[in-house]
Design a protein around this motif. Structure first.
Motif, PDB file in Angstrom:
ATOM      1  N   GLY A  41      21.436  23.992  20.472  1.00  0.00           N
ATOM      2  CA  GLY A  41      20.676  24.902  19.641  1.00  0.00           C
ATOM      3  C   GLY A  41      21.175  26.328  19.766  1.00  0.00           C
ATOM      4  O   GLY A  41      22.121  26.628  20.517  1.00  0.00           O
ATOM      5  N   THR A  42      20.527  27.207  19.038  1.00  0.00           N
ATOM      6  CA  THR A  42      20.934  28.619  19.062  1.00  0.00           C
ATOM      7  C   THR A  42      20.765  29.248  20.435  1.00  0.00           C
ATOM      8  O   THR A  42      21.457  30.203  20.775  1.00  0.00           O
ATOM      9  CB  THR A  42      20.116  29.404  18.031  1.00  0.00           C
ATOM     10  N   ASP A  43      19.841  28.658  21.229  1.00  0.00           N
ATOM     11  CA  ASP A  43      19.641  29.174  22.588  1.00  0.00           C
ATOM     12  C   ASP A  43      20.475  28.433  23.619  1.00  0.00           C
ATOM     13  O   ASP A  43      20.330  28.655  24.821  1.00  0.00           O
ATOM     14  CB  ASP A  43      18.162  29.101  22.960  1.00  0.00           C
ATOM     15  N   GLY A  44      21.337  27.531  23.138  1.00  0.00           N
ATOM     16  CA  GLY A  44      22.201  26.783  24.042  1.00  0.00           C
ATOM     17  C   GLY A  44      21.589  25.522  24.614  1.00  0.00           C
ATOM     18  O   GLY A  44      22.238  24.811  25.386  1.00  0.00           O
ATOM     19  N   THR A  45      20.349  25.206  24.246  1.00  0.00           N
ATOM     20  CA  THR A  45      19.690  24.009  24.766  1.00  0.00           C
ATOM     21  C   THR A  45      20.283  22.760  24.111  1.00  0.00           C
ATOM     22  O   THR A  45      20.330  22.668  22.876  1.00  0.00           O
ATOM     23  CB  THR A  45      18.180  24.054  24.490  1.00  0.00           C
ATOM     24  N   PRO A  46      20.734  21.785  24.899  1.00  0.00           N
ATOM     25  CA  PRO A  46      21.332  20.580  24.306  1.00  0.00           C
ATOM     26  C   PRO A  46      20.276  19.616  23.787  1.00  0.00           C
ATOM     27  O   PRO A  46      19.192  19.486  24.353  1.00  0.00           O
ATOM     28  CB  PRO A  46      22.107  19.961  25.477  1.00  0.00           C
ATOM     29  N   THR A  47      20.602  18.949  22.690  1.00  0.00           N
ATOM     30  CA  THR A  47      19.782  17.878  22.133  1.00  0.00           C
ATOM     31  C   THR A  47      20.703  16.741  21.731  1.00  0.00           C
ATOM     32  O   THR A  47      21.926  16.905  21.661  1.00  0.00           O
ATOM     33  CB  THR A  47      18.977  18.352  20.910  1.00  0.00           C
ATOM     34  N   ILE A  48      20.100  15.585  21.474  1.00  0.00           N
ATOM     35  CA  ILE A  48      20.877  14.411  21.047  1.00  0.00           C
ATOM     36  C   ILE A  48      20.405  13.980  19.668  1.00  0.00           C
ATOM     37  O   ILE A  48      19.204  13.822  19.432  1.00  0.00           O
ATOM     38  CB  ILE A  48      20.729  13.253  22.052  1.00  0.00           C
ATOM     39  N   GLN A  49      21.356  13.773  18.765  1.00  0.00           N
ATOM     40  CA  GLN A  49      21.067  13.347  17.396  1.00  0.00           C
ATOM     41  C   GLN A  49      21.741  12.001  17.149  1.00  0.00           C
ATOM     42  O   GLN A  49      22.931  11.829  17.424  1.00  0.00           O
ATOM     43  CB  GLN A  49      21.609  14.363  16.404  1.00  0.00           C
ATOM     44  N   ILE A  50      20.983  11.012  16.669  1.00  0.00           N
ATOM     45  CA  ILE A  50      21.568   9.721  16.320  1.00  0.00           C
ATOM     46  C   ILE A  50      22.435   9.881  15.075  1.00  0.00           C
ATOM     47  O   ILE A  50      21.983  10.413  14.053  1.00  0.00           O
ATOM     48  CB  ILE A  50      20.479   8.656  16.086  1.00  0.00           C
ATOM     49  N   VAL A  51      23.690   9.432  15.148  1.00  0.00           N
ATOM     50  CA  VAL A  51      24.623   9.568  14.028  1.00  0.00           C
ATOM     51  C   VAL A  51      25.165   8.218  13.566  1.00  0.00           C
ATOM     52  O   VAL A  51      26.004   8.174  12.664  1.00  0.00           O
ATOM     53  CB  VAL A  51      25.791  10.503  14.409  1.00  0.00           C
ATOM     54  N   GLY A  52      24.708   7.134  14.141  1.00  0.00           N
ATOM     55  CA  GLY A  52      25.138   5.811  13.715  1.00  0.00           C
ATOM     56  C   GLY A  52      24.383   4.732  14.464  1.00  0.00           C
ATOM     57  O   GLY A  52      24.062   4.899  15.641  1.00  0.00           O
ATOM     58  N   VAL A  53      24.076   3.634  13.773  1.00  0.00           N
ATOM     59  CA  VAL A  53      23.388   2.502  14.390  1.00  0.00           C
ATOM     60  C   VAL A  53      24.076   1.222  13.925  1.00  0.00           C
ATOM     61  O   VAL A  53      24.228   0.988  12.722  1.00  0.00           O
ATOM     62  CB  VAL A  53      21.888   2.455  14.011  1.00  0.00           C
ATOM     63  N   LEU A  54      24.507   0.401  14.878  1.00  0.00           N
ATOM     64  CA  LEU A  54      25.183  -0.869  14.590  1.00  0.00           C
ATOM     65  C   LEU A  54      24.309  -2.022  15.073  1.00  0.00           C
ATOM     66  O   LEU A  54      23.850  -2.015  16.223  1.00  0.00           O
ATOM     67  CB  LEU A  54      26.537  -0.922  15.283  1.00  0.00           C
ATOM     68  N   SER A  55      24.104  -3.000  14.228  1.00  0.00           N
ATOM     69  CA  SER A  55      23.310  -4.164  14.608  1.00  0.00           C
ATOM     70  C   SER A  55      24.150  -5.148  15.418  1.00  0.00           C
ATOM     71  O   SER A  55      25.352  -5.304  15.177  1.00  0.00           O
ATOM     72  CB  SER A  55      22.772  -4.876  13.359  1.00  0.00           C
ATOM     73  N   LEU A  56      23.500  -5.819  16.350  1.00  0.00           N
ATOM     74  CA  LEU A  56      24.106  -6.946  17.051  1.00  0.00           C
ATOM     75  C   LEU A  56      23.846  -8.221  16.242  1.00  0.00           C
ATOM     76  O   LEU A  56      23.097  -8.194  15.260  1.00  0.00           O
ATOM     77  CB  LEU A  56      23.510  -7.059  18.457  1.00  0.00           C
ATOM     78  N   PRO A  57      24.458  -9.350  16.614  1.00  0.00           N
ATOM     79  CA  PRO A  57      24.204 -10.583  15.867  1.00  0.00           C
ATOM     80  C   PRO A  57      22.711 -10.913  15.834  1.00  0.00           C
ATOM     81  O   PRO A  57      21.975 -10.566  16.764  1.00  0.00           O
ATOM     82  CB  PRO A  57      24.991 -11.641  16.652  1.00  0.00           C
ATOM     83  N   PRO A  58      22.230 -11.564  14.782  1.00  0.00           N
ATOM     84  CA  PRO A  58      20.800 -11.893  14.683  1.00  0.00           C
ATOM     85  C   PRO A  58      20.359 -12.816  15.829  1.00  0.00           C
ATOM     86  O   PRO A  58      20.990 -13.844  16.091  1.00  0.00           O
ATOM     87  CB  PRO A  58      20.689 -12.599  13.328  1.00  0.00           C
ATOM     88  N   PHE A  59      19.275 -12.441  16.502  1.00  0.00           N
ATOM     89  CA  PHE A  59      18.736 -13.209  17.618  1.00  0.00           C
ATOM     90  C   PHE A  59      17.520 -14.019  17.160  1.00  0.00           C
ATOM     91  O   PHE A  59      16.809 -13.629  16.235  1.00  0.00           O
ATOM     92  CB  PHE A  59      18.305 -12.276  18.754  1.00  0.00           C
ATOM     93  N   GLN A  60      17.297 -15.112  17.854  1.00  0.00           N
ATOM     94  CA  GLN A  60      16.079 -15.879  17.631  1.00  0.00           C
ATOM     95  C   GLN A  60      14.867 -15.051  18.062  1.00  0.00           C
ATOM     96  O   GLN A  60      14.973 -14.217  18.967  1.00  0.00           O
ATOM     97  CB  GLN A  60      16.124 -17.194  18.429  1.00  0.00           C
ATOM     98  N   ILE A 240      20.576 -16.747  15.739  1.00  0.00           N
ATOM     99  CA  ILE A 240      20.333 -17.359  14.438  1.00  0.00           C
ATOM    100  C   ILE A 240      21.696 -17.556  13.779  1.00  0.00           C
ATOM    101  O   ILE A 240      22.288 -16.615  13.253  1.00  0.00           O
ATOM    102  CB  ILE A 240      19.427 -16.467  13.562  1.00  0.00           C
ATOM    103  N   GLY A 241      22.208 -18.742  13.824  1.00  0.00           N
ATOM    104  CA  GLY A 241      23.543 -19.008  13.318  1.00  0.00           C
ATOM    105  C   GLY A 241      24.609 -18.773  14.367  1.00  0.00           C
ATOM    106  O   GLY A 241      24.352 -18.228  15.446  1.00  0.00           O
ATOM    107  N   ASP A 242      25.831 -19.174  14.070  1.00  0.00           N
ATOM    108  CA  ASP A 242      26.950 -19.002  14.996  1.00  0.00           C
ATOM    109  C   ASP A 242      27.385 -17.539  15.038  1.00  0.00           C
ATOM    110  O   ASP A 242      27.338 -16.824  14.026  1.00  0.00           O
ATOM    111  CB  ASP A 242      28.143 -19.856  14.563  1.00  0.00           C
ATOM    112  N   VAL A 243      27.825 -17.101  16.215  1.00  0.00           N
ATOM    113  CA  VAL A 243      28.426 -15.774  16.371  1.00  0.00           C
ATOM    114  C   VAL A 243      29.935 -15.949  16.216  1.00  0.00           C
ATOM    115  O   VAL A 243      30.599 -16.505  17.088  1.00  0.00           O
ATOM    116  CB  VAL A 243      28.078 -15.146  17.730  1.00  0.00           C
ATOM    117  N   VAL A 244      30.460 -15.496  15.087  1.00  0.00           N
ATOM    118  CA  VAL A 244      31.872 -15.674  14.754  1.00  0.00           C
ATOM    119  C   VAL A 244      32.587 -14.342  14.926  1.00  0.00           C
ATOM    120  O   VAL A 244      32.200 -13.338  14.329  1.00  0.00           O
ATOM    121  CB  VAL A 244      32.039 -16.175  13.309  1.00  0.00           C
ATOM    122  N   THR A 245      33.628 -14.317  15.772  1.00  0.00           N
ATOM    123  CA  THR A 245      34.392 -13.089  15.999  1.00  0.00           C
ATOM    124  C   THR A 245      35.876 -13.396  15.964  1.00  0.00           C
ATOM    125  O   THR A 245      36.294 -14.520  16.244  1.00  0.00           O
ATOM    126  CB  THR A 245      34.019 -12.433  17.347  1.00  0.00           C
TER     127      THR A 245
END
Length: 282
Positions: A41-60, A240-245
């Motif tokens: 920030g302007t006062d130098g205080t650090p913050t964290i901003q989410i800039v991306g979200v990736l899903s893992l394979p669908p789970f039961q 849920i389904g096969d994990v194909v990589t």
């Protein structure tokens, strides 16, 4: 030390720096990978901003992530850092943090009325792949982050392995673009060591020059395979389904067998470990 983020218990257990100002948090509750950017920030205080979200394979629905750990080696350093040591005289360069692998170890607990059922998996991807989905400019302008579905990013950028106790006891099993694990095809007391090299240039070279693929080397007895085909994890109790990589790699399997309880890997060596049973402690 400044607190920059507060969350409820059981959501995060590990984090990994992808760049000097980009941190990755595996989210156990949502079964995603969150990419965040450190801001000031302007006062130098650090913050964290989410800039991306990736899903893992669908789970039961009855499968919950019990623990997910992550690690990359080497790690990025600050642009103005003066603590980095030079490479040794025997090696005029170091592994690139950006090109290196990030290793994930996932332990999943499946609800079972009879007994506790915990299953483990390992997967790898390149650090630069994760960075490519950290869309900081778009996220900071719109303050909105779209979750990227597993099918759009995961199958061609990762390689999943079914784990065991030895492969999840330590996470220091990758360095640079190589990952090592113990392999036992017959359930015996000893195991071979498999070294997987995910360097795309190594894969390209092997495709062009490696002969007698899968045959033992005449001197070492070790075998090499170029794994370019897709692999499937078929586990209906977890996914849920096969994990194909299908992230390609070159796999070297030792002819020699070892009775190690685990292995560690650095830039030059593989270290075999023996675990001392609790009953042997004086």
């Amino acid at each position: 030390m400044t607190q920059v983020r507060v969350t409820e218990w059981g959501v995060y257990s590990y984090f990994t720096f992808l760049a000097e100002d980009i941190i990755m948090f595996p989210n156990m509750r949502d079964k995603t990978i969150e990419l965040t950017k450190i801001l000031h920030g302007t006062d130098g205080t650090p913050t964290i901003q989410i800039v991306g979200v990736l899903s893992l394979p669908p789970f039961q629905p009855e499968a919950a992530i019990y623990r997910i750990s992550s690690r990359g080696e080497p790690n990025p350093i600050g642009r103005h850092c003066t603590l980095a040591s030079p490479p040794p005289m025997t090696r005029p360069f170091r592994e690139s943090p950006t090109e290196s692998l990030v290793l994930f170890q996932v332990m999943v607990q499946v609800e079972n009325p009879v007994h506790l059922n915990i299953q483990s998996f390992t997967f790898v991807t390149h650090r630069k792949t994760l960075l490519s989905y950290a869309n900081a400019e778009h996220s900071l302008v719109s303050n909105n982050v779209d979750k990227i579905d597993w099918s759009k990013w995961g199958p061609h950028n990762t390689r999943w392995f079914e784990g065991d106790e030895a492969s999840t006891r330590w996470i220091t099993m990758s360095t640079g673009q190589r990952y090592a694990y113990l392999y036992d095809a017959y359930g015996g007391p000893t195991c071979s060591i498999c070294l997987c090299d995910f360097n795309p240039y190594r894969v390209r070279y092997a495709l062009a020059h490696l002969r007698d693929r899968g045959c033992p080397h005449p001197l070492s007895g070790n075998t090499q395979q170029i794994v370019t085909w897709e692999t499937r994890i078929h586990n209906t109790s977890v996914f849920i389904g096969d994990v194909v990589t299908q992230l390609p790699y070159v796999r070297t399997t030792t002819e020699a067998k070892y009775d190690y309880d685990g292995i560690l890997l650095d830039e030059e060596r593989i270290i075999g470990l023996h675990v001392r049973p609790f009953l042997d402690v004086p």
